[in-house]
Write an enzyme that holds these catalytic residues in place. Structure first.
Site, short mmCIF file in Angstrom:
data_model
loop_
_atom_site.label_atom_id
_atom_site.label_comp_id
_atom_site.label_asym_id
_atom_site.label_seq_id
_atom_site.Cartn_x
_atom_site.Cartn_y
_atom_site.Cartn_z
N HIS A 194 2.62 55.04 59.35
CA HIS A 194 3.80 54.27 58.99
C HIS A 194 4.94 55.19 58.60
O HIS A 194 4.73 56.35 58.24
CB HIS A 194 3.53 53.39 57.75
CG HIS A 194 2.30 52.56 57.79
ND1 HIS A 194 2.34 51.20 57.94
CD2 HIS A 194 0.99 52.89 57.66
CE1 HIS A 194 1.10 50.72 57.90
NE2 HIS A 194 0.27 51.73 57.73
N TYR A 195 6.18 54.66 58.59
CA TYR A 195 7.24 55.28 57.80
C TYR A 195 7.56 54.36 56.64
O TYR A 195 7.33 53.15 56.70
CB TYR A 195 8.49 55.61 58.62
CG TYR A 195 9.20 54.49 59.35
CD1 TYR A 195 9.61 53.32 58.71
CD2 TYR A 195 9.51 54.63 60.70
CE1 TYR A 195 10.28 52.33 59.37
CE2 TYR A 195 10.20 53.64 61.38
CZ TYR A 195 10.58 52.50 60.72
OH TYR A 195 11.25 51.50 61.39
N THR A 196 8.13 54.93 55.57
CA THR A 196 8.38 54.14 54.36
C THR A 196 9.72 53.41 54.39
O THR A 196 9.90 52.42 53.69
CB THR A 196 8.35 55.03 53.12
OG1 THR A 196 9.41 56.00 53.21
CG2 THR A 196 7.01 55.74 52.98
N GLU A 256 1.42 56.79 55.00
CA GLU A 256 2.87 56.57 54.98
C GLU A 256 3.58 57.92 54.97
O GLU A 256 3.16 58.84 54.27
CB GLU A 256 3.27 55.78 53.73
CG GLU A 256 2.78 54.34 53.69
CD GLU A 256 3.74 53.37 54.35
OE1 GLU A 256 4.77 53.83 54.90
OE2 GLU A 256 3.47 52.17 54.31
N HIS A 282 1.72 51.49 63.16
CA HIS A 282 1.88 50.17 62.58
C HIS A 282 2.46 49.20 63.62
O HIS A 282 2.09 48.02 63.68
CB HIS A 282 2.80 50.25 61.36
CG HIS A 282 2.75 49.05 60.47
ND1 HIS A 282 3.62 48.85 59.45
CD2 HIS A 282 1.92 47.98 60.46
CE1 HIS A 282 3.35 47.71 58.83
NE2 HIS A 282 2.32 47.15 59.44
N ASP A 327 7.51 50.88 62.95
CA ASP A 327 7.15 52.20 62.47
C ASP A 327 5.85 52.71 63.10
O ASP A 327 5.00 51.90 63.46
CB ASP A 327 7.04 52.21 60.93
CG ASP A 327 6.12 51.12 60.36
OD1 ASP A 327 6.16 50.00 60.86
OD2 ASP A 327 5.36 51.42 59.43
#
Length: 280
Positions: free
Chosen positions: A52-54, A121, A169, A179
């Protein structure tokens, strides 16, 4: 929800990747529970790693992932604040516990991917969009990717996770998530054995001399993507909204140069090449 205290891990230090609390011959019950025999019919809970990215900075990412309603097993920072000047890797949830990182999700016939995955993440702002909907994506740092590769190697080795089970994700929730995004280097990870990628010769075989931007067979693409793992893909032969979104998610992962979600010949060839390589 109560969170596990933060543990900061530098990439130069061996990661403490803990397994389940009980071995096959230990029992949490009293002495009447015999442990002379153990079953051979079991497997690891952890089948997937989801990236994921945050969409937040370092500080806000830590705040949300430790005090909000979402969580992840690991967080890779953006700033180089660890002792060796590398991005910090925070272990926020033990591997054997379920983190809340995927939400409503499906992949390769399974749902509730939180139950069977480790979530990683990465601090990254994702994208911003202007008034016309044009998106500007934010790149990852080379140090973040180096840290991620080190972490993925350790996890994949420990839990025997094959490359095709390191996923985005946006793969498991293609109707609502994007993401880790267009600039995430999936090919670079795949070259390190840490993600799926189609073979160029096989892609060329399925292109069969066609222009990559020529129209593909929508029903064939739907069949291939469903077989590869996009469980929500319709099988109608029609370019409906769901098909369009899943095509875009697939392209984010395997053809980021064009993520418009149209069923072109290159998308068809990529999908068929992946099925041949990983699902035959």
């Amino acid at each position: 929800m109560r969170m596990i205290p933060n543990v900061i891990i530098s990439t130069s230090i061996t990661l403490a990747l803990t397994g389940c609390a009980f071995t096959a011959h230990e029992s949490p019950l009293n002495s009447r529970a015999g442990t002379s025999y153990s079953s051979s019919s079991y497997n690891e809970r952890i089948r997937y790693i989801v990236i994921h990215y945050t969409a937040l900075n370092d500080r806000e990412s830590l705040k949300v992932l430790t005090s909000g309603e979402v969580s992840a097993h690991y967080l890779i920072s953006e700033k180089n604040t660890c002792k060796d000047a590398q991005p910090c890797i925070y272990q926020l949830v033990p591997d054997d516990k379920r983190a809340w990182h995927s939400g409503k999700s499906e992949w390769n016939g399974r749902s509730h991917i939180n139950d069977t995955s480790i979530g990683i993440e990465i601090v990254n702002l994702g994208f911003t969009a202007d008034m016309h909907g044009h998106k500007t994506w934010y790149p990852y740092t080379s140090e973040q990717i180096t840290s991620l590769i080190d972490l993925l190697k350790r996890l994949a080795d420990k839990y025997n996770i094959p490359p095709e089970n390191i996923i985005a994700h946006s793969d498991i929730a293609p109707l609502r998530k994007s993401d880790p995004g267009k600039l995430f280097p999936w090919k670079h990870l795949a070259d390190a054995g840490l993600g799926a990628w189609p073979d160029e010769d096989t892609v060329a075989k399925y292109l069969a001399g066609r222009s990559p931007i020529s129209t593909g067979n929508i029903f064939l693409i739907q069949q291939a993507l469903y077989k590869y793992g996009y469980t929500e893909m319709p099988q109608t032969g029609m370019l409906d909204e769901t098909t369009h979104k899943i095509l875009s998610a697939f392209q984010l992962h395997f053809r980021p140069s064009n993520i418009e979600g149209f069923p072109d010949a290159e998308t068809e060839a990529l999908a068929l090449a992946l099925v041949e390589k990983y699902r035959s």
